[in-house]
Design an enzyme around this catalytic site. Structure first.
Site, PDB file in Angstrom:
ATOM      1  N   GLU A   1      -6.934   9.938  -8.656  1.00 55.49           N
ATOM      2  CA  GLU A   1      -6.613   8.351  -8.931  1.00 55.49           C
ATOM      3  C   GLU A   1      -7.782   7.976  -9.221  1.00 55.49           C
ATOM      4  OE1 GLU A   1      -3.704   6.859  -6.110  1.00 55.49           O
ATOM      5  OE2 GLU A   1      -5.169   5.139  -6.028  1.00 55.49           O
TER       6      GLU A   1
ATOM      7  N   TYR B   1      -3.883  -0.400 -10.014  1.00 60.25           N
ATOM      8  CA  TYR B   1      -3.445  -1.781 -10.436  1.00 60.25           C
ATOM      9  C   TYR B   1      -4.067  -2.989  -9.366  1.00 60.25           C
ATOM     10  CZ  TYR B   1      -0.003  -5.066 -13.108  1.00 60.25           C
ATOM     11  OH  TYR B   1       0.363  -6.040 -14.121  1.00 60.25           O
TER      12      TYR B   1
ATOM     13  N   ALA C   1      -5.169  -5.954  -6.815  1.00 59.53           N
ATOM     14  CA  ALA C   1      -4.298  -6.918  -6.366  1.00 59.53           C
ATOM     15  C   ALA C   1      -3.709  -7.959  -6.671  1.00 59.53           C
ATOM     16  CB  ALA C   1      -5.148  -7.258  -4.640  1.00 59.53           C
TER      17      ALA C   1
ATOM     18  N   HIS D   1      -0.534   2.652 -12.590  1.00 59.65           N
ATOM     19  CA  HIS D   1       0.152   2.009 -11.138  1.00 59.65           C
ATOM     20  C   HIS D   1       0.678   0.498 -11.779  1.00 59.65           C
ATOM     21  CE1 HIS D   1      -2.037   4.239  -8.107  1.00 59.65           C
ATOM     22  NE2 HIS D   1      -1.983   5.058  -9.068  1.00 59.65           N
TER      23      HIS D   1
ATOM     24  N   ASP E   1       0.480  -6.013  -2.974  1.00 59.06           N
ATOM     25  CA  ASP E   1       0.307  -6.968  -1.614  1.00 59.06           C
ATOM     26  C   ASP E   1      -0.368  -8.098  -2.443  1.00 59.06           C
ATOM     27  OD1 ASP E   1       0.659  -5.239   0.499  1.00 59.06           O
ATOM     28  OD2 ASP E   1      -1.139  -3.965   0.216  1.00 59.06           O
TER      29      ASP E   1
ATOM     30  N   ALA F   1       9.500  -2.274  -4.146  1.00 62.60           N
ATOM     31  CA  ALA F   1       9.250  -1.160  -5.002  1.00 62.60           C
ATOM     32  C   ALA F   1      10.556  -0.372  -5.572  1.00 62.60           C
ATOM     33  CB  ALA F   1       8.244   0.051  -4.289  1.00 62.60           C
TER      34      ALA F   1
ATOM     35  N   ASN G   1      13.508   3.044   3.408  1.00 64.83           N
ATOM     36  CA  ASN G   1      12.821   2.923   2.244  1.00 64.83           C
ATOM     37  C   ASN G   1      12.495   3.692   1.187  1.00 64.83           C
ATOM     38  OD1 ASN G   1      11.888   0.165   0.851  1.00 64.83           O
ATOM     39  ND2 ASN G   1      10.017   1.152   1.359  1.00 64.83           N
TER      40      ASN G   1
ATOM     41  N   LYS H   1      13.757   4.570  -2.890  1.00 59.18           N
ATOM     42  CA  LYS H   1      12.902   4.626  -3.907  1.00 59.18           C
ATOM     43  C   LYS H   1      13.019   5.674  -4.702  1.00 59.18           C
ATOM     44  CE  LYS H   1       8.943   3.582  -1.518  1.00 59.18           C
ATOM     45  NZ  LYS H   1       7.405   2.939  -1.296  1.00 59.18           N
TER      46      LYS H   1
HETATM   47  C1  LIG Z   1      -0.459   6.215  -3.474  1.00 58.41           C
HETATM   48  C2  LIG Z   1      -0.487   4.719  -3.264  1.00 58.41           C
HETATM   49  C3  LIG Z   1      -1.169   3.955  -4.415  1.00 58.41           C
HETATM   50  C4  LIG Z   1      -1.183   2.561  -4.223  1.00 58.41           C
HETATM   51  N1  LIG Z   1      -1.570   1.882  -5.395  1.00 58.41           N
HETATM   52  C5  LIG Z   1      -1.771   0.784  -5.460  1.00 58.41           C
HETATM   53  C6  LIG Z   1      -2.028  -0.145  -6.592  1.00 58.41           C
HETATM   54  O1  LIG Z   1      -2.347   0.328  -7.534  1.00 58.41           O
HETATM   55  N2  LIG Z   1      -2.130  -1.438  -6.374  1.00 58.41           N
HETATM   56  C7  LIG Z   1      -1.852  -2.274  -5.511  1.00 58.41           C
HETATM   57  O2  LIG Z   1      -1.828  -3.558  -5.414  1.00 58.41           O
HETATM   58  N3  LIG Z   1      -1.544  -1.454  -4.225  1.00 58.41           N
HETATM   59  C8  LIG Z   1      -1.355  -0.100  -4.036  1.00 58.41           C
HETATM   60  N4  LIG Z   1      -1.109   0.317  -3.222  1.00 58.41           N
HETATM   61  C9  LIG Z   1      -0.603  -0.287  -2.008  1.00 58.41           C
HETATM   62  C10 LIG Z   1       0.615  -0.911  -2.002  1.00 58.41           C
HETATM   63  O3  LIG Z   1       0.878  -1.716  -2.927  1.00 58.41           O
HETATM   64  C11 LIG Z   1       1.033  -1.526  -0.530  1.00 58.41           C
HETATM   65  O4  LIG Z   1       0.875  -0.490   0.682  1.00 58.41           O
HETATM   66  C12 LIG Z   1       2.220  -2.220  -0.163  1.00 58.41           C
HETATM   67  O5  LIG Z   1       2.032  -3.177   1.094  1.00 58.41           O
HETATM   68  C13 LIG Z   1       3.707  -1.861  -0.150  1.00 58.41           C
HETATM   69  O6  LIG Z   1       3.843  -1.260  -1.339  1.00 58.41           O
HETATM   70  P1  LIG Z   1       5.056  -0.090  -1.453  1.00 58.41           P
HETATM   71  O7  LIG Z   1       5.152   0.265  -2.927  1.00 58.41           O
HETATM   72  O8  LIG Z   1       5.007   1.078  -0.590  1.00 58.41           O
HETATM   73  O9  LIG Z   1       6.318  -1.298  -1.025  1.00 58.41           O
HETATM   74  P2  LIG Z   1       7.731  -0.972  -0.588  1.00 58.41           P
HETATM   75  O10 LIG Z   1       8.218   0.408  -0.733  1.00 58.41           O
HETATM   76  O11 LIG Z   1       8.501  -1.896  -1.288  1.00 58.41           O
HETATM   77  O12 LIG Z   1       7.686  -1.295   0.942  1.00 58.41           O
HETATM   78  C14 LIG Z   1       6.879  -2.065   1.620  1.00 58.41           C
HETATM   79  C15 LIG Z   1       7.272  -2.367   3.215  1.00 58.41           C
HETATM   80  O13 LIG Z   1       8.388  -3.159   3.067  1.00 58.41           O
HETATM   81  C16 LIG Z   1       9.618  -2.598   3.741  1.00 58.41           C
HETATM   82  N5  LIG Z   1      10.785  -2.945   2.880  1.00 58.41           N
HETATM   83  C17 LIG Z   1      10.982  -2.751   1.479  1.00 58.41           C
HETATM   84  N6  LIG Z   1      12.194  -3.087   1.183  1.00 58.41           N
HETATM   85  C18 LIG Z   1      12.663  -3.662   2.409  1.00 58.41           C
HETATM   86  C19 LIG Z   1      13.967  -4.487   2.742  1.00 58.41           C
HETATM   87  N7  LIG Z   1      14.999  -4.382   1.641  1.00 58.41           N
HETATM   88  N8  LIG Z   1      14.192  -4.680   3.730  1.00 58.41           N
HETATM   89  C20 LIG Z   1      13.060  -4.407   4.863  1.00 58.41           C
HETATM   90  N9  LIG Z   1      12.027  -3.949   4.565  1.00 58.41           N
HETATM   91  C21 LIG Z   1      11.743  -3.534   3.423  1.00 58.41           C
HETATM   92  C22 LIG Z   1       9.378  -1.145   3.666  1.00 58.41           C
HETATM   93  O14 LIG Z   1       9.958  -0.381   4.739  1.00 58.41           O
HETATM   94  C23 LIG Z   1       7.838  -1.074   3.911  1.00 58.41           C
HETATM   95  O15 LIG Z   1       7.392  -1.202   5.182  1.00 58.41           O
HETATM   96  C24 LIG Z   1      -0.698   1.797  -3.268  1.00 58.41           C
HETATM   97  C25 LIG Z   1      -0.328   2.655  -2.075  1.00 58.41           C
HETATM   98  C26 LIG Z   1      -0.457   4.015  -2.249  1.00 58.41           C
HETATM   99  C27 LIG Z   1       0.162   4.723  -0.757  1.00 58.41           C
END
Ligand SMILES: Cc1cc2nc3c(=O)[nH]c(=O)nc-3n(C[C@H](O)[C@H](O)[C@H](O)COP(=O)(O)OP(=O)(O)OC[C@H]3O[C@@H](n4cnc5c(N)ncnc54)[C@H](O)[C@@H]3O)c2cc1C
Length: 305
Positions: free
Chosen positions: A25, A57, A59, A85, A117, A136, A172, A176
């Protein structure tokens, strides 16, 4: 020393056959100097034949153009498989459609789909764009409906801070995968127990897609703390880095050893796919791969007369 107290002749990395697959990455560079550093890292790591290389990508979608430019350049100028991303933050579904159409046209077939975020300045909770994706899983479904992308998603062995419970977080992740993602990549962690327990729970929840461990060599303890969320930072790790704040050279060496040790323990537990957060630096990641027995497929200049 008597035979009984002599240590056994088993070097930790002595017989690792290199039967692993890796992915790397990177983040999109801000300046020409950082761009040169990124391309140096890509050039050095490419001979390790990663299964894909991903570009983050920023924030709040702050690096939309830079991420696209970096991914498109990788697609154009290398044989590597690029992954872009993409987050739901600050964009309508229509804007996301435009972005992914451009990726598809540039030959990019792999997206790391994330909720994202809010930018640090906005602080606090994620609020979906009024015409955007809410999470997501929603984004994965939207991407899959538009093009047949290979999609990776995020997973959290120590639970995402927004999750109401570990079970809800796992549900969740399942949503996905069910929406069309073919693998998950974890948030970095330092406890192999946490990772293996998470794999067991995921399997019990019916998640059979690969869950790649995200490996983060520690370059700055302050940054690790800032990014750690729920990830536990063990006391022993902290003491390994004690007094190294102003010593980047030894710190990088210690970080490589600590990450290689984590990878070796994962390897011993059966893990064969590793995802490295390179932070656009090749040395540590290359050294860890070397210790895991991985060797370059072609060494530049090796066959030169
Ligand atoms: C490998 C990796 C790469 C990353 N790359 C980036 C990047 O390039 N740019 C960036 O900005 N961030 C990145 N992140 C960080 C990520 O965007 C954050 O951790 C963000 O807060 C959550 O993203 P997610 O895709 O896991 O969200 P989601 O899978 O949507 O979930 C986030 C949280 O919300 C909860 N949730 C989701 N849907 C619901 C629902 N319907 N009801 C209740 N709760 C729900 C889930 O349980 C989880 O706790 C990365 C993280 C990882 C692990």
């Amino acid at each position: 020393m008597t035979a009984a107290t002599r240590p056994a002749e088993h070097p930790l990395f002595g017989e690792v056959p290199g039967d692993i697959s890796v992915s790397f990455e990177f983040f999109p560079p801000k300046t020409e100097k950082m761009e040169a550093q990124l391309w140096d890292a890509i050039t050095q790591l490419a001979p390790l034949s990663p299964s894909f290389v991903s570009v983050t990508y920023g924030a709040g979608g702050s690096t939309r153009e830079r991420t696209h430019a970096t991914v498109a350049r990788i697609a154009r100028e290398t044989d590597l498989v690029p992954a872009a991303h993409l987050t739901c933050v600050g964009a309508s579904k229509g804007e996301i459609a435009e972005i992914v159409d451009q990726y598809w046209e540039a030959g990019v077939r792999h997206i790391v789909a994330l909720r994202g975020d809010p930018p640090p300045a906005d602080g606090g909770k994620f609020v979906p764009h009024p015409e955007g994706y809410t999470c997501a899983a929603d984004l994965v479904a939207g991407l899959k409906a538009r093009h047949d992308f290979d999609i990776s998603v995020a997973a959290y062995p120590e639970v995402h801070p927004d999750a109401v419970s570990a079970e809800a977080d796992l549900d969740n992740l399942k949503r996905k995968i069910d929406a069309g993602a073919s693998r998950a990549i974890t948030q970095f962690f330092f406890s192999t127990d946490a990772y293996f327990r998470f794999l067991d729970k995921a399997l019990a929840a019916g998640i059979t897609a690969p869950i790649l461990p995200g490996i983060m060599p520690v370059t700055s303890f302050a940054a690790i703390r800032r990014m750690s969320g729920n990830t536990e930072i063990p006391v022993w790790l902290e003491s390994m880095f004690e007094g190294l704040d102003e010593r980047p050279g030894p710190r990088a060496l210690v970080a490589a050893v600590a990450a290689a040790d984590l990878c070796k323990r994962l390897y011993d537990g059966g893990v064969r796919d590793f995802h490295f957060y390179t932070l656009n630096k090749a040395e540590q990641t290359y050294a860890i791969c070397q210790l895991l027995g991985l060797r370059p497929k072609s060494i530049p200049g090796e066959n030169a007369a």
